[in-house]
Motif scaffolding. Sequence first.
Motif, PDB file in Angstrom:
ATOM      1  N   GLY A 160       0.800  -1.279   0.120  1.00 35.99           N
ATOM      2  CA  GLY A 160      -0.104  -0.001   0.061  1.00 35.99           C
ATOM      3  C   GLY A 160       0.883   1.209  -0.083  1.00 35.99           C
ATOM      4  N   GLY A 161       2.005   0.894   0.398  1.00 40.23           N
ATOM      5  CA  GLY A 161       3.092   2.239   0.270  1.00 40.23           C
ATOM      6  C   GLY A 161       3.356   2.824  -1.246  1.00 40.23           C
ATOM      7  N   ALA A 162       4.124   3.790  -1.252  1.00 42.04           N
ATOM      8  CA  ALA A 162       4.409   4.140  -2.664  1.00 42.04           C
ATOM      9  C   ALA A 162       5.835   5.036  -2.473  1.00 42.04           C
ATOM     10  N   VAL A 163       6.465   4.884  -3.872  1.00 42.19           N
ATOM     11  CA  VAL A 163       7.558   5.706  -3.808  1.00 42.19           C
ATOM     12  C   VAL A 163       7.228   6.780  -5.127  1.00 42.19           C
ATOM     13  N   THR A 164       7.688   8.152  -4.882  1.00 43.27           N
ATOM     14  CA  THR A 164       7.543   9.113  -6.065  1.00 43.27           C
ATOM     15  C   THR A 164       9.230   9.541  -6.382  1.00 43.27           C
ATOM     16  N   PHE A 165       9.537   9.736  -7.458  1.00 44.89           N
ATOM     17  CA  PHE A 165      10.719  10.157  -8.068  1.00 44.89           C
ATOM     18  C   PHE A 165      10.722  11.006  -9.151  1.00 44.89           C
ATOM     19  N   THR A 166      11.697  11.788  -9.464  1.00 43.15           N
ATOM     20  CA  THR A 166      12.081  12.879 -10.555  1.00 43.15           C
ATOM     21  C   THR A 166      13.638  12.675 -10.636  1.00 43.15           C
ATOM     22  N   MET A 167      13.953  13.242 -11.719  1.00 36.35           N
ATOM     23  CA  MET A 167      15.337  13.328 -11.916  1.00 36.35           C
ATOM     24  C   MET A 167      15.881  14.621 -12.353  1.00 36.35           C
ATOM     25  N   ARG A 168      17.199  14.961 -11.967  1.00 39.52           N
ATOM     26  CA  ARG A 168      17.896  16.136 -12.325  1.00 39.52           C
ATOM     27  C   ARG A 168      18.944  15.690 -13.147  1.00 39.52           C
ATOM     28  N   TRP A 169      18.852  16.133 -14.593  1.00 37.60           N
ATOM     29  CA  TRP A 169      19.453  15.632 -15.513  1.00 37.60           C
ATOM     30  C   TRP A 169      21.072  16.390 -15.673  1.00 37.60           C
ATOM     31  N   THR A 170      22.151  15.550 -15.354  1.00 37.68           N
ATOM     32  CA  THR A 170      23.393  16.101 -15.116  1.00 37.68           C
ATOM     33  C   THR A 170      23.933  17.117 -16.471  1.00 37.68           C
ATOM     34  N   GLY A 171      23.835  16.618 -17.922  1.00 37.22           N
ATOM     35  CA  GLY A 171      24.388  17.320 -18.701  1.00 37.22           C
ATOM     36  C   GLY A 171      23.960  18.727 -18.824  1.00 37.22           C
ATOM     37  N   PRO A 172      22.517  18.795 -19.135  1.00 38.76           N
ATOM     38  CA  PRO A 172      21.960  20.077 -19.197  1.00 38.76           C
ATOM     39  C   PRO A 172      21.504  20.952 -17.907  1.00 38.76           C
ATOM     40  N   ASP A 173      21.722  20.241 -16.830  1.00 40.32           N
ATOM     41  CA  ASP A 173      21.643  20.579 -15.351  1.00 40.32           C
ATOM     42  C   ASP A 173      20.150  21.284 -15.385  1.00 40.32           C
ATOM     43  N   ARG A 174      19.154  20.384 -15.532  1.00 41.44           N
ATOM     44  CA  ARG A 174      17.697  20.739 -15.480  1.00 41.44           C
ATOM     45  C   ARG A 174      16.743  19.682 -14.769  1.00 41.44           C
ATOM     46  N   TRP A 175      15.787  20.089 -14.218  1.00 43.00           N
ATOM     47  CA  TRP A 175      15.038  18.790 -13.720  1.00 43.00           C
ATOM     48  C   TRP A 175      14.072  18.346 -14.709  1.00 43.00           C
ATOM     49  N   GLU A 176      13.654  17.119 -14.534  1.00 42.41           N
ATOM     50  CA  GLU A 176      12.809  16.472 -15.445  1.00 42.41           C
ATOM     51  C   GLU A 176      11.400  17.288 -15.660  1.00 42.41           C
ATOM     52  N   GLY A 177      10.912  17.587 -14.414  1.00 43.10           N
ATOM     53  CA  GLY A 177       9.707  18.493 -14.521  1.00 43.10           C
ATOM     54  C   GLY A 177       8.368  17.621 -14.483  1.00 43.10           C
ATOM     55  N   ARG A 178       8.486  16.517 -13.933  1.00 40.21           N
ATOM     56  CA  ARG A 178       7.490  15.639 -13.669  1.00 40.21           C
ATOM     57  C   ARG A 178       7.786  14.616 -12.613  1.00 40.21           C
ATOM     58  N   ASN A 179       6.821  13.967 -11.984  1.00 42.00           N
ATOM     59  CA  ASN A 179       7.076  13.065 -11.137  1.00 42.00           C
ATOM     60  C   ASN A 179       6.576  11.719 -11.572  1.00 42.00           C
ATOM     61  N   PHE A 180       7.098  10.671 -11.073  1.00 38.95           N
ATOM     62  CA  PHE A 180       6.540   9.398 -11.353  1.00 38.95           C
ATOM     63  C   PHE A 180       6.184   8.655  -9.915  1.00 38.95           C
ATOM     64  N   THR A 181       5.399   7.896 -10.078  1.00 33.76           N
ATOM     65  CA  THR A 181       5.091   7.185  -8.732  1.00 33.76           C
ATOM     66  C   THR A 181       4.730   5.869  -8.883  1.00 33.76           C
ATOM     67  N   ILE A 182       5.382   4.809  -8.188  1.00 31.52           N
ATOM     68  CA  ILE A 182       5.188   3.487  -8.159  1.00 31.52           C
ATOM     69  C   ILE A 182       4.399   3.112  -6.578  1.00 31.52           C
ATOM     70  N   ARG A 183       3.247   2.380  -6.785  1.00 25.75           N
ATOM     71  CA  ARG A 183       2.741   1.878  -5.622  1.00 25.75           C
ATOM     72  C   ARG A 183       3.139   0.540  -5.310  1.00 25.75           C
ATOM     73  N   VAL A 184       3.206   0.066  -3.957  1.00 32.61           N
ATOM     74  CA  VAL A 184       3.552  -1.149  -3.615  1.00 32.61           C
ATOM     75  C   VAL A 184       2.465  -1.888  -3.649  1.00 32.61           C
ATOM     76  N   SER A 185       2.229  -3.159  -4.059  1.00 32.71           N
ATOM     77  CA  SER A 185       1.119  -3.913  -3.950  1.00 32.71           C
ATOM     78  C   SER A 185       1.349  -5.427  -4.188  1.00 32.71           C
ATOM     79  N   SER A 186       0.745  -6.203  -3.164  1.00 31.20           N
ATOM     80  CA  SER A 186       1.002  -7.600  -3.188  1.00 31.20           C
ATOM     81  C   SER A 186       0.520  -8.408  -4.461  1.00 31.20           C
ATOM     82  N   SER A 187      -0.609  -7.650  -5.010  1.00 35.41           N
ATOM     83  CA  SER A 187      -1.199  -8.307  -6.344  1.00 35.41           C
ATOM     84  C   SER A 187      -0.265  -7.769  -7.554  1.00 35.41           C
ATOM     85  N   ALA A 188       0.995  -7.078  -7.290  1.00 33.52           N
ATOM     86  CA  ALA A 188       1.441  -6.476  -8.397  1.00 33.52           C
ATOM     87  C   ALA A 188       2.109  -7.826  -9.191  1.00 33.52           C
TER      88      ALA A 188
END
Length: 802
Positions: free
Chosen positions: A774-802
Amino acid sequence: MSDSVSHAPGHPGIPARWTSSAKAGVGTALSEASRVWFTISHGILNEIYFPDVDVACTRDLGLVVSDDHGFLSEEKRNAGHEIEWLTPGVPAFRLTNTCAQGRYRIEKTIFAASDHHTILQHTRFVPLIGTLEDYHVHVVCSPHLGNQGAGNTAWVGKYKRADGLFAEREGYALALMSSTPWRKRSVGFVGESDGWQDLQQHGQMEWSYERAEDGNVALSGELDLRECGGEFVLAIGFGHDHPKAAHHALASLLVPHEVTLRKFAADWSEWQDTLLRLDDADPTPDLFRASTAVMRTHGSKSFFGGMIASLSIPWGSARGDGDLGGYHLVWPRDLVQTATGLLAAGAVEEARRVLRYLQAVQEPDGHWAQNSWLDGTPYWRGIQMDETALPILLVGLARREQALSVEEVKGFWPMVRLAASFLVRNGPATMQDRWEENSGFSPFTLATEIAGLLVAAELAELAGETSIPEYLRQTADDWNNSLERWTYARHTPLAEAVGVDGYYVRIAPLDTPARGSPVGGVIDIRNQPLEGASANTVEVVSPDALALVRFGLRRADDPRILNTVAVIDAELKTEFPVGPAWKRYRQDGYGEHTDSSAFDGTGIGRPWPLLTGERAAYEFAAGRRDEAARLTQTMAGFANHGGLLPEQIWDGTDDEAAELWHGKPAGSAMPLVWAHAEYVRMLRTLRDGVVFAMPPQAKARYCDATPPASRFPWSFSLQAVQMPPGQVLRITLQEPATVRWSSDDWATWSDAVTHDPGLGSHIVDLDLSSLPDGGAVTFTMRWTGPDRWEGRNFTIRVSSSA
């Protein structure tokens, strides 16, 4: 003759068409001095290829017989046809065409000159009623120079002291000459002023046009039977201009044809003698030797190791100049299958040539073109991940077969490294599956990718790499552990109907609601009318899933495999008098229509003999050797009277007008080289007692031992939205970045910097094993080359049915 008469009327002729794909014979000389290949169908020569195996230069060349009293008979249409190999494994053919009215018999021997660009046809005309003096024999030839029926120019002419018929088009030329004098000669535009039209209208040649320019042209001439006693040789020579073509034709005629034939046969027999003796395992006399000859015949003599898929154009009589490639193109998948068949037969040097060819035509980013001309120029532009994985597997197989020394294997490491890099950066989903129709997760493609990564890891160790081998094995483990999540469907109406709990689907698209599960997905069904152009992912199954066993990822008795086999048989199996064959997938549309008309972008898929061979390999892996042998014999039973295996089998009722008979070849490609390679692989399997070419690395890792622990993969092409508890999340990116992640909705966060294991991908592992269901992880990334943020988040939920 005045200009107004000597130039043929009716320019440019009717639209050009190719001819039947139902070849009964194919051949070439083994000598590299001979750059011509020939095909035979309906008792006559069909396409002849020059200067390499991807350039067709004729449509056909046949004889028409007439008398002075209205009798007219075309051997192609009005005679019964018999064909036999000169010697098993020697692709020179004896043809016997017997008039349907019992008036004559034509006996031919067709082969290629070893020292010239010439096809020779030794012909004996035998009157069965009357005498030679009662008959006229005419030859009609249709040039299609440079893969094109349009834009050809033909003329009546002479080279030195020899009369002939000539054609030329943009750097390609042919010359037709005869050992017996010509009584009449003419050229014209097809459907308007050609010799066939002349004979149909007049019963004899009345036209004598000397030139037909820039159109769909034909050559015709009456042969002097009295001069030769009914026995003569036709020579059709080729060159890049007409003097060269004429020289090759005339030079070939000046040598007794028996001498030329002995040289041709001796070269082939010598090569056949170098192969393994798999004849004892061959359930059909001489099909092994026919198969090895077919494989070798399809190889280039300019681009060594390049081999085309088939010397045919599927449904050729309905195809014109718009179908430039036909099947005379290089598909990396077919090429590797052919090389595997050659290795199975013991043709080591030919397989080595294939590897060197693959090394030369690999694209800079590591993949191979969907298909290409022999020089590597792409024809279609799709990307099929199995075509990147299979060459890796071929290197591993060549090493196991001792076809490569250790140093030679190391020499192929740069090619393998590039391919492995492409796989880890872009896989495991594919733009196109092996049938070139859909994108997503394909069991066949996944099997080749995962096994390919394991083989690449071993080769990396041999090359002295340090971090790469472990990374490749980890990636293979991650994908292998996700295989069922991506492609195994449970508790569907189809599963209930068959009485199983689930099965592997044909392919699962990326954009399903669960993102990475086949459930709820929809795939396009190609080659179908618009109203049937899509289906639920879980409704479409395929024998492709058996690749999971063949490449060592799953045991043959795995319950999921057994369930899938039950569904495959319920949905795709067709029984024929000689045994079963299987269709590619449910709702396949690649085949003739219900009314027997040719595939024209839509149709109905038919069973494939090569899938019978793949099923035989599965049965052998399952320990059922007798069943594997029976299916191998079934596959042999699908060969035609010339010993050639087709792409598809006709499963409709007999249709004499369309030349389609139940259980016999359909109108697609024949021969299909891949099918012959599959047959030879099964003979080797039956002889050795192990499935030939099964990668031992995958079998040892996933079938013979407990599969290693894996990580949960995420990339921009694998944007899963849920994952099982207790996992490490591996994020793979194309560029270096810092991944910022949070498991408490950004109340706190952590940063993790990606690293490159050595193949151009950038990875980071997030240990999420403590996250509860039932927990979740949210992440984004800062790109090293252009030194900029991705500008959006990604979420994955933990589920025993996955």
